[in-house]
Design a protein around this motif. Structure first.
Motif, short mmCIF file in Angstrom:
data_model
loop_
_atom_site.label_atom_id
_atom_site.label_comp_id
_atom_site.label_asym_id
_atom_site.label_seq_id
_atom_site.Cartn_x
_atom_site.Cartn_y
_atom_site.Cartn_z
N VAL A 235 0.86 -1.18 0.00
CA VAL A 235 0.00 0.00 0.00
C VAL A 235 0.89 1.24 0.00
N ARG A 236 1.00 1.87 -1.15
CA ARG A 236 1.89 3.02 -1.31
C ARG A 236 1.46 4.18 -0.40
N GLY A 237 2.44 4.80 0.22
CA GLY A 237 2.19 5.95 1.07
C GLY A 237 1.83 5.62 2.50
N PRO A 255 -8.04 -5.86 8.24
CA PRO A 255 -8.80 -6.27 7.06
C PRO A 255 -8.50 -5.39 5.85
N ALA A 256 -8.57 -6.00 4.68
CA ALA A 256 -8.26 -5.28 3.45
C ALA A 256 -9.20 -4.10 3.24
N GLU A 257 -10.48 -4.28 3.48
CA GLU A 257 -11.43 -3.19 3.22
C GLU A 257 -11.18 -2.01 4.16
N GLU A 258 -10.72 -2.30 5.38
CA GLU A 258 -10.42 -1.24 6.34
C GLU A 258 -9.18 -0.46 5.91
N VAL A 259 -8.14 -1.17 5.49
CA VAL A 259 -6.90 -0.52 5.08
C VAL A 259 -7.10 0.27 3.80
N LEU A 260 -7.69 -0.36 2.78
CA LEU A 260 -7.86 0.31 1.50
C LEU A 260 -8.93 1.40 1.56
N GLY A 261 -9.87 1.27 2.50
CA GLY A 261 -10.88 2.31 2.66
C GLY A 261 -10.26 3.61 3.14
N GLY A 264 -6.96 4.26 0.24
CA GLY A 264 -7.39 4.31 -1.15
C GLY A 264 -7.08 3.02 -1.89
N GLU A 265 -8.08 2.53 -2.63
CA GLU A 265 -7.90 1.28 -3.36
C GLU A 265 -6.80 1.41 -4.41
N ASP A 266 -6.61 2.59 -4.98
CA ASP A 266 -5.60 2.75 -6.01
C ASP A 266 -4.19 2.82 -5.44
N SER A 267 -4.07 2.79 -4.09
CA SER A 267 -2.74 2.80 -3.48
C SER A 267 -2.14 1.40 -3.40
N ALA A 268 -2.96 0.36 -3.61
CA ALA A 268 -2.48 -1.01 -3.51
C ALA A 268 -1.73 -1.41 -4.78
N LEU A 269 -0.48 -1.78 -4.63
CA LEU A 269 0.38 -2.17 -5.73
C LEU A 269 0.59 -3.67 -5.67
N THR A 277 13.06 -10.81 -10.64
CA THR A 277 12.46 -9.51 -10.35
C THR A 277 12.68 -9.14 -8.88
N GLY A 278 13.03 -7.88 -8.65
CA GLY A 278 13.25 -7.44 -7.28
C GLY A 278 12.67 -6.07 -7.00
N PHE A 279 12.44 -5.79 -5.73
CA PHE A 279 11.95 -4.49 -5.29
C PHE A 279 12.37 -4.30 -3.83
N VAL A 280 12.27 -3.08 -3.35
CA VAL A 280 12.65 -2.77 -1.99
C VAL A 280 11.55 -1.92 -1.37
N GLU A 281 11.25 -2.17 -0.09
CA GLU A 281 10.16 -1.45 0.56
C GLU A 281 10.46 -1.15 2.02
N ASP A 282 9.77 -0.13 2.51
CA ASP A 282 9.74 0.14 3.94
C ASP A 282 8.62 -0.72 4.51
N PRO A 283 8.95 -1.74 5.31
CA PRO A 283 7.92 -2.68 5.77
C PRO A 283 7.00 -2.12 6.84
N PHE A 284 7.21 -0.86 7.25
CA PHE A 284 6.22 -0.24 8.14
C PHE A 284 4.96 0.09 7.35
N GLY A 285 5.07 0.21 6.04
CA GLY A 285 3.89 0.38 5.21
C GLY A 285 3.10 -0.91 5.16
N PHE A 286 1.79 -0.79 4.99
CA PHE A 286 0.95 -1.99 4.94
C PHE A 286 1.29 -2.82 3.70
N HIS A 287 1.40 -4.13 3.89
CA HIS A 287 1.71 -5.05 2.81
C HIS A 287 1.19 -6.43 3.17
#
Length: 321
Positions: A235-237, A255-261, A264-269, A277-287
Motif C-alpha cells: 500500500v503506497r504511502g 482487514p483489506a477493506e479497512e486498510v484500502l478504505g 485508497g484502493e488505487d494505493s495497492a500495488l 524480479t526485485g523491489f525494496v520497501e519500507d515494511p512499516f507500510g501496509f503489505h
C-alpha cells in the motif's frame, strides 16, 4: 519485467475478516518474552514504534550519509542509491531491481535442492518438490517452507546480501547506522486443504512489520510470479501516514477493506514478474503476501535495520511453548 498493478485483493476479503487475532497474539507471548529478556529495549520499540510521533522522533536521530558517487560496482548495474531512497521516501516502495540470471539460477537451485521447514516448524522438514507428499506424511496443511540459516551456505545468496548497492540504499534511507539484519529464502505453496485458521495464521492480510524502529527490506522473486503464484501487495504511502486506529492497537494485521478504505484502493500495488524480479520497501507500510493458488513461489529477502539483530533464533522463527 516487473508488473506493478493496482488491485484490491477481493478473494482475500474472507481471510482478512477472519477472527482469532488475540489468540494469535497469545501464542506469540513466549516469543515476546524471550525478545524482552534478550533485549530490554525491544519493549519500548514494540509499543511506541507503531505511533507516528515517536517514530518520526526516532527518524530524526538518523546519521546523514555522503553521496554514493564512488560506491563499488553492483550486480544491479548503475542504479543510484539516492534515487532509490528518494522513491522510498515518497511512496515506501521502489522497483527496478533485477538479479543477474546466473545468480537467480543458483539461488533457485539451492531452493529446490535444500530441505526447508514447513510453517516455521523445524519438525516439518522436506524438499519443495515433495510438498504434496509432505502434507500427507505430516498430516498437516503446509503453506510455507523456510530454509532458515541454511541460506547462508548458498554463495549466490551471500553475493546478493553483500552487494554494495543494498547497503548504500539502506544507509541513504535509514541513516548511516543501517546494518544487515537478516537474509532468508522461503517457499509459499498452493494447497487445497487450507482452513480459515491456517490462513489467518499466515500473512494473508494487510499488516506492517515492527522488528525495529527503522527497517528496509529487499525482495527478489526466484520463480516466475503471476496473479496465481502469490504476488506481494504493498500500500503506497502508508509508510509515512497512519490512521490513529492503526497506531493505538497492538494488532499489526487489519482487514483489506479497512486498510484500502482509508489509504485508497488505487494505493495497492500488486507486484508480479519473472524470476529475478526485485523491489525494496519500507515494511512499516501496509503489505501482504497473497495466497499461491496454482504455482509455488520461491522468494528471497534481505533486511536492514538500525538496532542489534537477535542472535537467539533465525528470522521469523517463533519460540514454541
Amino acid at each position: 519485467m516487473l508488473d506493478a498493478s493496482t488491485s484490491k485483493p477481493n478473494d482475500l476479503e474472507t481471510i482478512a475478516r477472519s477472527g482469532g487475532a488475540f489468540r494469535r497474539m497469545a501464542a506469540r507471548i513466549p516469543t515476546y518474552l524471550t525478545d524482552l529478556r534478550e533485549n530490554p529495549a525491544w519493549l519500548p520499540m514494540f509499543l511506541l514504534a507503531r505511533t507516528m510521533p515517536f517514530r518520526k522522533a526516532h527518524w530524526l536521530t538518523a546519521r546523514p550519509v555522503r553521496s554514493s558517487a564512488s560506491a563499488a560496482p553492483s550486480m544491479f548495474g548503475d542504479l543510484r542509491a539516492e534515487a532509490v531512497a528518494a522513491e522510498l521516501r515518497r511512496t515506501g516502495i521502489a522497483t527496478g531491481l533485477t538479479l543477474p540470471a546466473p545468480i537467480q539460477t543458483e539461488i533457485a537451485r539451492f531452493g529446490q535442492e535444500t530441505p526447508c521447514f514447513g510453517n516455521f516448524d523445524r519438525k516439518l522438514e522436506f524438499l519443495a518438490g515433495e510438498h504434496a507428499d509432505a502434507e500427507r506424511r505430516f498430516g498437516r496443511t503446509i503453506l510455507s517452507g523456510h530454509h532458515f540459516e541454511r541460506v547462508l551456505h548458498c554463495d549466490a545468496a551471500l553475493a546478493v546480501q553483500r552487494d554494495p548497492l543494498l547497503l548504500d540504499v539502506a544507509r541513504h534511507y535509514l541513516g548511516g547506522e543501517a546494518k544487515l539484519i537478516t537474509t532468508r529464502t522461503w517457499w509459499s505453496f498452493p494447497t487445497k486443504s487450507a482452513s480459515e485458521a491456517d490462513l489467518s495464521r499466515a500473512s494473508f492480510k494487510f499488516h506492517f512489520d515492527l522488528d525495529d524502529w527503522r527497517m528496509l527490506k529487499f525482495f527478489f522473486y526466484l520463480s516466475d510470479v503471476d496473479a496465481d503464484a502469490g504476488p506481494h501487495v504493498y500500500v503506497r504511502g502508508s509508510h509515512n501516514r497512519r490512521r490513529m486506529k492503526h497506531q493505538l492497537t497492538l494488532l499489526v494485521g487489519h482487514p483489506a477493506e479497512e486498510v484500502l478504505g482509508f489509504y485508497g484502493e488505487d494505493s495497492a500495488l500488486t507486484l508480479t514478474g519473472k524470476a529475478g524480479t526485485g523491489f525494496v520497501e519500507d515494511p512499516f507500510g501496509f503489505h501482504m503476501g497473497t495466497l499461491a493458488k496454482q504455482s509455488p513461489r520461491l522468494m528471497m529477502e534481505v533486511g536492514f535495520g538500525v538496532s542489534k539483530p537477535s542472535e537467539r533464533r533465525y528470522h521469523g522463527e517463533p519460540v514454541i511453548r
